[in-house]
Motif scaffolding. Structure first.
Motif, short mmCIF file in Angstrom:
data_model
loop_
_atom_site.label_atom_id
_atom_site.label_comp_id
_atom_site.label_asym_id
_atom_site.label_seq_id
_atom_site.Cartn_x
_atom_site.Cartn_y
_atom_site.Cartn_z
N UNK A 50 127.13 82.32 -57.16
CA UNK A 50 126.90 81.85 -58.49
C UNK A 50 125.29 81.91 -58.52
N UNK A 54 125.71 85.28 -51.61
CA UNK A 54 125.52 85.34 -50.31
C UNK A 54 126.86 85.70 -49.56
N UNK A 100 126.82 73.55 -34.92
CA UNK A 100 127.67 72.51 -34.76
C UNK A 100 128.46 72.46 -36.14
N UNK B 10 116.84 81.52 -39.21
CA UNK B 10 117.65 81.23 -40.28
C UNK B 10 118.55 80.04 -39.88
N UNK B 12 122.03 78.83 -41.23
CA UNK B 12 123.17 78.95 -42.18
C UNK B 12 124.09 77.53 -42.15
N UNK B 14 127.21 76.14 -44.09
CA UNK B 14 128.32 76.48 -44.90
C UNK B 14 129.43 75.14 -44.85
N UNK B 46 117.98 80.10 -49.94
CA UNK B 46 118.95 80.74 -50.97
C UNK B 46 120.23 79.82 -50.90
N UNK B 47 120.93 79.78 -51.99
CA UNK B 47 122.06 79.05 -52.23
C UNK B 47 122.94 79.33 -52.95
N UNK B 48 124.18 79.37 -52.43
CA UNK B 48 125.41 79.93 -53.66
C UNK B 48 126.52 79.13 -53.53
N UNK B 49 127.32 78.67 -54.30
CA UNK B 49 128.66 77.79 -54.10
C UNK B 49 129.67 78.47 -55.15
N UNK B 52 133.79 77.66 -51.38
CA UNK B 52 132.81 77.23 -50.32
C UNK B 52 131.35 77.61 -50.71
N UNK B 53 130.40 76.66 -50.09
CA UNK B 53 128.87 76.68 -50.56
C UNK B 53 128.44 77.18 -49.29
N UNK B 54 127.53 78.02 -49.39
CA UNK B 54 126.64 78.67 -48.26
C UNK B 54 125.03 78.57 -48.84
N UNK B 55 124.27 77.77 -47.92
CA UNK B 55 122.82 77.65 -48.04
C UNK B 55 122.22 78.22 -46.83
N UNK B 56 121.23 79.06 -47.00
CA UNK B 56 120.57 79.50 -46.03
C UNK B 56 119.23 79.55 -45.95
N UNK B 58 115.06 79.75 -44.32
CA UNK B 58 114.53 80.55 -43.45
C UNK B 58 113.12 79.82 -43.04
N UNK B 90 129.58 73.37 -41.61
CA UNK B 90 129.24 73.96 -40.26
C UNK B 90 127.60 74.44 -40.45
N UNK B 91 126.74 74.37 -39.18
CA UNK B 91 125.31 74.76 -39.10
C UNK B 91 125.09 75.68 -38.14
#
Lengths: 104, 104
Positions: A50, A54, A100, B10, B12, B14, B46-49, B52-56, B58, B90-91
């Protein structure tokens, strides 16, 4: 989604799209995922968009990533992407050292 | 978005959200980003959803990530997240070994 234990590898693909519709992007993206899944050493892929997009794919080894990258159709898609689909993108090759989870 | 040269790190993140509205999630997420940006060693996020959501995020070092993780408010948010905001998350802690970019 990922059942491998670290260390394994991640490819973080971050992109900003051109705002075009019906330009073949979705079909290309679906094909890239199908190609990744068919490669030896592929583990899983997660994707969200969005605004920025990613996509993180997970792999058993750097060699598996290189083989995927060399795949003709993948290279073709990268080239087309430069010309048409993306305003900007970055690719990061990462070693997953720890993880984790919460939940099922 | 990231001006550091590899190697750097990084995280990640999720996640799969509960489908609740007005549950304070957005405010918490904004606060977590603000906290990360205030930490020594933070580089970018960076983040997108969609689904699912993914935020990375750095970071310059594993130590910077550990300090961020230890931050009280962050831990609190994780705890609340387990109870309310997430069905699954998950991280993954990763070492960024290589990167390449296209575009400005």
């Amino acid at each position: 989604m990922v059942n491998s234990k670290p260390p394994y590898y991640a490819v973080i693909f971050t992109s900003l799209r051109n705002e075009q519709v019906n330009d073949g992007y979705e079909a290309m993206a679906d094909e890239m995922v199908a190609l990744a899944k068919a490669q030896p050493g592929f583990i899983a892929v997660d994707s969200a968009r969005n605004g920025i997009g990613i996509t993180v794919s997970y792999w058993e080894s750097l060699e598996a990533i290189q083989q995927w990258k060399l795949h003709t159709d993948h290279l073709l898609a990268q080239q087309l992407g430069k010309e048409k689909w993306y305003l900007h993108y970055s690719v990061r090759i990462c070693k997953v050292e720890r993880e984790y989870e919460f939940g099922g």
